[in-house]
Write an enzyme that holds these catalytic residues in place. Structure first.
Site: not given
Lengths: 230, 83
Positions: A85, A194, A196
């Site tokens: 991002c 994302h 994560e």
């Protein structure tokens, strides 16, 4: 294996990124924006957020941080670097990755569980995926529309450097549905969604095993550990 | 004290989502004369002394290297603002 996670003023996802590294079996090492010392890490994650408030352009000020200068030098020597991002935006501003991001085509901030296709499973950050594998991870951004000139886009396609593509729906107007790209060597990867946030059952997107069971992002972090061992 | 202005605009071939939003808002306020809008950035760089050729050259370089991203933007003007 020690994976550095960078914190700029305005970074939001550094803790989640560090947690993802630990869940994958690595040691997360905090790296500070004002510190040019990479602490001898074996790879680096630039997490998402709004570094420096996105002033000037998303990622533009972070490019000049001492830690970014050190990462640029190390990446040219082969250090695996993942930009997520805002981290992806920093990598384009730092010229480690081609293209740039502008505001979403529909002008709205977007937050959704997004399906992607892994278009290149041979980079340092994707080797544990199967070529063409479909994964679902969260997407949340304002400036997520990937743009580059046609020649650059053709080059990326021809060299297999489109690493992820949006499937089903293009959420931000990105050229050729591109969600993530790599450098020529494949050690530097950037993407808007994302991984994560999809690493632990109970906290990820909805998956085959029920609500919030999705852990499709974990293989980013196991991939880099695998690539460092081999 | 001198002032240099650097004007940065999105490249013509890049869709400008902000300009589009402004263009859509204008008719709602009765401004029906304008068929399209593009939104850019204006930077005002101040110096303690006069604006010399060297200062203008430095402003042009800063415009290309920092104030704009050549992938998506053009520096369209760098000039001294007369006070």
């Amino acid at each position: 294996m020690r994976i550095g996670v960078v914190t700029f003023p305005g970074t939001l996802d550094d803790r989640d990124a560090a947690r993802a590294v630990r869940l994958a079996g690595g040691e997360a090492v905090a790296l500070w924006h004002a510190d040019a010392d990479l602490k001898g890490v074996d790879a680096v994650v630039l997490p998402g957020g709004f570094s420096y408030g996105d002033y000037l352009r998303a990622g533009a000020i972070s490019r000049f941080a001492p830690v970014t200068q050190a990462i640029v030098d190390a990446a040219k020597g082969g250090l695996p670097v993942l930009g997520i991002c805002n981290g992806f935006q920093v990598l384009t501003e730092a010229h480690l990755l081609p293209g740039s991001m502008i505001k979403n085509e529909h002008l709205s901030f977007i937050c959704r569980e997004q399906e992607l296709r892994v278009e290149n499973a041979s980079t340092a950050w994707t080797s544990d995926y199967a070529q063409g594998e479909l994964i679902t991870i969260p997407l949340k951004n304002q400036d997520g529309q990937y743009v580059a000139d046609e020649r650059t886009l053709d080059e990326l396609e021809g060299e297999g450097r489109v690493v992820f593509r949006y499937t089903g729906w293009n959420p931000n107007g990105s050229r050729r549905d591109i969600a993530g790209v790599s450098n020529e060597r494949g050690n530097v990867v950037g993407l808007m969604p994302h991984p994560e946030h999809a690493v632990e059952p109970g906290f990820g997107p909805d998956g085959a095993k029920g609500p919030r069971s999705g852990t499709d992002g974990l293989k980013f972090f196991t991939s880099v550990l695998t690539s460092l061992v081999s | 004290m001198g002032r240099v202005v650097v004007d940065v605009m999105p490249k013509p071939e890049i869709l400008d989502p902000q300009g589009k939003a402004v263009a859509n808002a204008l008719p709602r306020l009765g401004f029906t004369q304008f068929s399209s809008v593009r939104q850019g950035k204006r930077f005002e760089l101040e110096v303690d002394g006069p604006v010399t050729e060297e200062i203008l050259a430095a402003a042009r370089e800063a415009g290309e290297k920092v104030l704009s991203n050549p992938v998506i933007e053009d520096v369209v003007a760098v000039y001294e603002e007369q006070s």
